[in-house]
Structures are given as structure tokens and as C-alpha cells.
Design a protein around this motif. Structure first.
Motif, PDB file in Angstrom:
ATOM      1  N   ASN A 215     -65.778 -57.311  51.674  1.00 50.41           N
ATOM      2  CA  ASN A 215     -65.214 -55.960  51.253  1.00 50.41           C
ATOM      3  C   ASN A 215     -64.460 -56.061  50.048  1.00 50.41           C
ATOM      4  OD1 ASN A 215     -63.956 -53.378  50.728  1.00 50.41           O
ATOM      5  ND2 ASN A 215     -63.554 -53.058  52.843  1.00 50.41           N
TER       6      ASN A 215
ATOM      7  N   LYS B 230     -62.158 -54.407  48.541  1.00 46.92           N
ATOM      8  CA  LYS B 230     -60.657 -54.043  48.938  1.00 46.92           C
ATOM      9  C   LYS B 230     -59.936 -55.646  49.324  1.00 46.92           C
ATOM     10  CE  LYS B 230     -61.525 -49.301  49.787  1.00 46.92           C
ATOM     11  NZ  LYS B 230     -61.581 -48.141  50.832  1.00 46.92           N
ATOM     12  N   ASP B 231     -60.528 -56.284  49.825  1.00 46.95           N
ATOM     13  CA  ASP B 231     -59.881 -57.458  50.332  1.00 46.95           C
ATOM     14  C   ASP B 231     -59.742 -58.697  49.302  1.00 46.95           C
ATOM     15  OD1 ASP B 231     -59.960 -56.092  52.849  1.00 46.95           O
ATOM     16  OD2 ASP B 231     -61.655 -57.276  53.645  1.00 46.95           O
TER      17      ASP B 231
ATOM     18  N   ASP C 142     -60.315 -61.577  54.392  1.00 46.88           N
ATOM     19  CA  ASP C 142     -61.382 -60.702  55.043  1.00 46.88           C
ATOM     20  C   ASP C 142     -60.606 -59.941  56.287  1.00 46.88           C
ATOM     21  OD1 ASP C 142     -64.035 -59.799  55.547  1.00 46.88           O
ATOM     22  OD2 ASP C 142     -64.402 -61.700  56.785  1.00 46.88           O
ATOM     23  N   GLY C 143     -61.002 -58.543  56.089  1.00 45.38           N
ATOM     24  CA  GLY C 143     -60.279 -57.774  56.965  1.00 45.38           C
ATOM     25  C   GLY C 143     -59.240 -57.152  56.927  1.00 45.38           C
TER      26      GLY C 143
ATOM     27  N   SER D 125     -58.217 -54.559  54.635  1.00 48.83           N
ATOM     28  CA  SER D 125     -58.185 -53.434  54.306  1.00 48.83           C
ATOM     29  C   SER D 125     -58.787 -52.551  55.540  1.00 48.83           C
ATOM     30  CB  SER D 125     -59.332 -53.043  52.995  1.00 48.83           C
ATOM     31  OG  SER D 125     -60.597 -53.459  53.324  1.00 48.83           O
ATOM     32  N   ASP D 126     -59.655 -53.008  56.436  1.00 51.69           N
ATOM     33  CA  ASP D 126     -60.319 -52.210  57.363  1.00 51.69           C
ATOM     34  C   ASP D 126     -59.267 -52.285  58.520  1.00 51.69           C
ATOM     35  OD1 ASP D 126     -62.370 -51.959  55.733  1.00 51.69           O
ATOM     36  OD2 ASP D 126     -63.401 -53.399  56.467  1.00 51.69           O
ATOM     37  N   GLU D 127     -58.979 -53.512  59.296  1.00 50.44           N
ATOM     38  CA  GLU D 127     -58.422 -53.464  60.632  1.00 50.44           C
ATOM     39  C   GLU D 127     -57.062 -54.172  60.663  1.00 50.44           C
ATOM     40  OE1 GLU D 127     -61.108 -56.320  61.754  1.00 50.44           O
ATOM     41  OE2 GLU D 127     -62.876 -55.029  61.427  1.00 50.44           O
ATOM     42  N   ASP D 128     -56.580 -54.452  59.455  1.00 49.78           N
ATOM     43  CA  ASP D 128     -55.051 -55.129  59.263  1.00 49.78           C
ATOM     44  C   ASP D 128     -54.918 -56.554  59.973  1.00 49.78           C
ATOM     45  OD1 ASP D 128     -54.108 -53.705  57.206  1.00 49.78           O
ATOM     46  OD2 ASP D 128     -52.934 -52.407  58.771  1.00 49.78           O
TER      47      ASP D 128
END
Length: 187
Positions: free
Chosen positions: A108, A110-111, A125-126, A128-131
Motif C-alpha cells: 500500500n 500509504k505504508d 506493511d499494514g 495504514s490499514d490495521e495498525d
């Protein structure tokens, strides 16, 4: 008989005079030859020296003209090559910043965080989505014909692959009695 004696005496005087004349003439001719040879040799040396100097000057002038002609002919090629190289470097720098937004980028965008050096990107990795971060990826982007890593880039890669990665927290409080680097080990 006196006449004959006088003629004989005159004849002897003429012979002596002729002998002296011939002797002096030979000496004068010899001196003239020595002077002429000396002058001729000096002139020859002067001419040789002048020829050498003139040849050196002409050679130098010809070399300068040839270099100037080469420079004028190649200047445009050199400038064009410099512009191409500059454009290539600029294109590479821009590409490094934009790679996270390409459709084939596996993370992503954003990451991704752009560093530029000694690695181009760090991806959390991860984040921005799941913290919850799945992995931290160090990414070096290469553009152009060769994809060789520099010595510094290889050193960073080898350090990461060797597991020599640490995480520290530095807490800054403005109390002078607290140690700023409490959590860090000094090796």
C-alpha cells in the motif's frame, strides 16, 4: 757577362719572390678555408636550430588547431551526453519517489516512506490499514541499464539480511538528571 749575372740574379730573386708568394697564398687560402668552414658550420647549425624551432612551433600550432577542431566538433556531443545523463539521474530520482504509486507495487503506497539514501524506501506493511504491521521492508530502487548496488547499499542489505537490526526508544524530557539514551545499548 755582368748582364748575364744580373739576369741570373734577377731570375733567382723572381724565383724567391714567387716561392714566398706561393707560400703566403697557400697560407691565406688555408686560413680562408678554415674561416669559411667555420662560418658554414655555424650557419648550418643556425639553420638547423631555426628549422627545429620552427618545426616545434608549427607542430604545436597544428596540435592546437586539431584540438580546437576536435573540441568544437565534440562539444555538442559532450553537452548532449551530459544532458542525457542529468535527465537519466533526474528521471531515476523521480521514479524512486513515484514507485509506490505504480499499479504493480506490492505494498500500500500509504505504508511506504521515502528515504532516498542509503535505501530508497522503507515500507511498514499494514500500518495504514490495521495498525498492525506485518513486516518492515527496506527497498532499493534501480533504474537504467544496470541494477548494481553501491558499496554502501550492499552493506545495508547485508546488515539487514544478517539480522543486525535494532529498535530503540529515545525519550526526551527536559529534566537534566535523566539520561536521554536509557534504552540504548552501547557496543
Amino acid at each position: 757577362m755582368i748582364e748575364w749575372a744580373l739576369i741570373f740574379l734577377l731570375f733567382i730573386v723572381i724565383l724567391v719572390l714567387f716561392y714566398n708568394y706561393s707560400k703566403i697564398k697557400g697560407q691565406i687560402e688555408q686560413q680562408a678555408r678554415v674561416i669559411f668552414d667555420s662560418w658554414s658550420q655555424k650557419k648550418s647549425e643556425d639553420i638547423d636550430r631555426w628549422k627545429t624551432t620552427e618545426l616545434e612551433r608549427l607542430s604545436s600550432e597544428k596540435a592546437r588547431i586539431q584540438f580546437e577542431n576536435w573540441r568544437l566538433a565534440e562539444e555538442q556531443n559532450i553537452r548532449t551526453d551530459a544532458i542525457k545523463r542529468s535527465q537519466s539521474v533526474t528521471r531515476g530520482k523521480v521514479t524512486e519517489c513515484l514507485i509506490p504509486f505504480f499499479p504493480d507495487f506490492p505494498y500500500n503506497p500509504k505504508d511506504a516512506r521515502f528515504l532516498g539514501t542509503p535505501v530508497d524506501l522503507i515500507v511498514f506493511d499494514g500500518l495504514s490499514d490495521e495498525d498492525e504491521i506485518q513486516e518492515v521492508a527496506f527497498i532499493e530502487i534501480k533504474t537504467g541499464k544496470t541494477a548494481n548496488l553501491s558499496k554502501r547499499e550492499r552493506a545495508v542489505r547485508d546488515c539487514i539480511r544478517g539480522g543486525r537490526v535494532q529498535y530503540y526508544t529515545i525519550h526526551q524530557s527536559f529534566d537534566e538528571s535523566e539520561n536521554l539514551f536509557v534504552d540504548m545499548k552501547v557496543k
